[in-house]
Scaffold this motif. Sequence first.
Motif, short mmCIF file in Angstrom:
data_model
loop_
_atom_site.label_atom_id
_atom_site.label_comp_id
_atom_site.label_asym_id
_atom_site.label_seq_id
_atom_site.Cartn_x
_atom_site.Cartn_y
_atom_site.Cartn_z
N ASN A 1 0.82 -1.20 0.00
CA ASN A 1 0.00 0.00 0.00
C ASN A 1 0.86 1.26 0.00
N LYS B 1 2.44 1.75 -3.37
CA LYS B 1 1.46 2.23 -4.35
C LYS B 1 1.18 3.73 -4.14
N ASN B 2 0.95 4.08 -2.89
CA ASN B 2 0.53 5.45 -2.63
C ASN B 2 1.68 6.45 -2.58
N GLN B 3 2.83 6.01 -2.07
CA GLN B 3 3.92 6.99 -1.94
C GLN B 3 4.84 7.01 -3.15
N ASN C 1 4.01 5.38 -6.24
CA ASN C 1 3.29 5.09 -7.48
C ASN C 1 3.82 3.84 -8.19
N ASN D 1 3.22 -0.28 -8.85
CA ASN D 1 2.11 -1.25 -8.84
C ASN D 1 2.67 -2.59 -8.35
N VAL E 1 -8.35 -1.90 -1.73
CA VAL E 1 -7.34 -0.84 -1.87
C VAL E 1 -6.63 -0.90 -3.24
#
Length: 615
Positions: A370, A373-375, A377, A379, A404
């Motif tokens: 997670n 992915k969020n910090q 980018n 996959n 998510v």
Amino acid sequence: MNFRKELKERMLIGEGAMGTLLYSNGIDQCYEELNCTNPDQIESIHRAYLEAGADILQSNTYGANFNKLKRYGLEDEVSRINRQGVILAKKAAKGKAYVFGTIGAQRSIRKSDLSMEEIKRGFREQLYSLLMENPDGILLETFYDLEELETVLQIVKNETGLPIIANVSMHELGNLQSGIHLNEAFQKLEQLGADVVGVNCRLGPHHMIRALEEVSLPKQASIAIYPNASLPDYVDGRLVYKAVPEYFGSSALELREQGAAIIGGCCGTTPLHIQAVKHAIGSLAPVKEKFTKSREIEVIEVNDRELELPLYEKAKTERTILVELDPPKKLGIESFMTGAEVLKKAGVDSITLADNSLASPRISNDALANLLKNQLNINPMVHITCRDRNLIGLQSHLMGLQTVGLNEILIITGDPSKIGDFPGATSVYDLSSFDLISMVKQFNEGLSYSGQSLGQRANFKIAAAFNPNVKYLDKAVQRMEKKIACGAQSFLTQPIYSLEQIEEVYEATKHLETPIFIGIMPLTSTRNAEFIHNEIPGIKLPDNVRRAMALAGDDPVKSRIEGVNIARELVDSAREKFKGIYLITPFLRYEMTAELTKYIRKVDSKQTSEVAVHE
Ligand SMILES: Cc1cc2nc3c(=O)[nH]c(=O)nc-3n(C[C@H](O)[C@H](O)[C@H](O)COP(=O)(O)OP(=O)(O)OC[C@H]3O[C@@H](n4cnc5c(N)ncnc54)[C@H](O)[C@@H]3O)c2cc1C
Ligand SMILES: [Zn+2]
């Protein structure tokens, strides 16, 4: 008395629990053995049920098969225990009730290793023993596995013309373990010749009524329902059931309205429950028609949050590089996050995160995925083993990942706990990797393990593992084919250390269209090389590789250079034949896998420009 005739004319009442009644009386041994060691006790329980109003007594032989009796060292007593079971029920019935020979399922709610051949053998022996004492019928019960019930039902049909009651047990409300709905299960059992199709155990009256609402009356067969007294409670380490006989009795009326023609009781019920059923339904006749509620099919939306080409699609047409970067074993993720950033800059397509690899705890890979992915980018691909989560945990985990947007997953069995830091921990293995792959595929169709609607389709991309480091490569390829049939869309291999093996894997798998990511893990030192060569099952390093690492000696810089050089050679060979490359970062040494990633990108682009020049 004619069972088949009477069944159509009036409601019949079955017995209540035998096992839990003995258990609540403090007996903690093989219940079926009591047929021989304490026959009076069993006979008096049958008599209590008869006096309460039961029309069908069932022999105390639920678990009296070879495989279950073996646990008590009683496997040679199958015949005696079963024959005695029928004799006792007959003695109690005194011709006033039908006596059915009881046969319980051998596969229980948990997955069992028993093969169908073992089951058939155990089943036949029990059936023949019961038949020796001329029961009025055979009652098959607590079958969570419909395949097992279908198999044994066919055997009974071939062996005897006696009436047969075939009872399944539900997993989720209305569904069996395999996801099949009760209505379909009943139709199948009826087609195979059961006189009565039914449900027993696990759920109380409430859920049985709710499930029956969606079941239509069979064409020929009748329906039997044997609910538990209630849902069980766990008190002081024992399972206890709420005993409310009046409620059980009034529920019997509703069960009749929903089509039940036989009502008895399963775990937690007592003669008082059966008496309440008798009071409620008296001498009513079974219903001849009923309203069947249509099954709630929730609208399953197609999830269209696809932002990128899935990795397995990408690997079919272009170079795709996955790099494994394992979650740290200690708190603190600075170097992990730095590593991920370095790898991203080097040009990886995805970072894969192992799930407590080598069965030792690490920061949970979904939490780190997670963050990636969020910090950053990225996959990521999340590994999921069958070792640490049971069927509930796995489904909840998958729903969380889907929520998510972590949809790239790798499904593996998982190294067993005994090889890790907590060797006494349980290895759950409720599901095999094949089962889990199938379950995820079903999630992608919008259905849970047992076939209930999830409200939406999931959109997982399913990768699986391929271990070519085995004695018989063809067997490993067969496992791949089975995984593909279950739903696997790509494969990642265990690390390969020789050019010949890359060639062998290519030859053995070239018939498959599913992309394969060839695993390459740079060696870090001569000690690392020797450990892998001598201790890791199935892996042998070529002599020249071991020699090269040995020459680098203890010098960390030389070792790193040598490790990367050897990996480059493997990469060169792999990249000619496979578009997918899976680099495994050893001990968070991400600079090694980053260097290899850059190398692959460089040679690929050089080749592309060479092709362009030629054109
Ligand atoms: C790409 C990859 C990623 C991995 N990630 C993790 C991870 O994150 N966490 C973790 O704990 N472990 C991980 N592992 C290790 C893996 O779980 C073990 O190697 C496991 O023993 C095999 O799992 P599987 O899913 O490949 O095998 P499966 O195909 O599910 O096989 C399961 C078991 O069947 C037996 N078996 C397999 N092949 C054969 C054969 N040819 N002949 C006879 N018996 C056979 C073995 O006993 C094997 O353990 C990973 C392995 C790979 C290749
Ligand atoms: Zn039961």
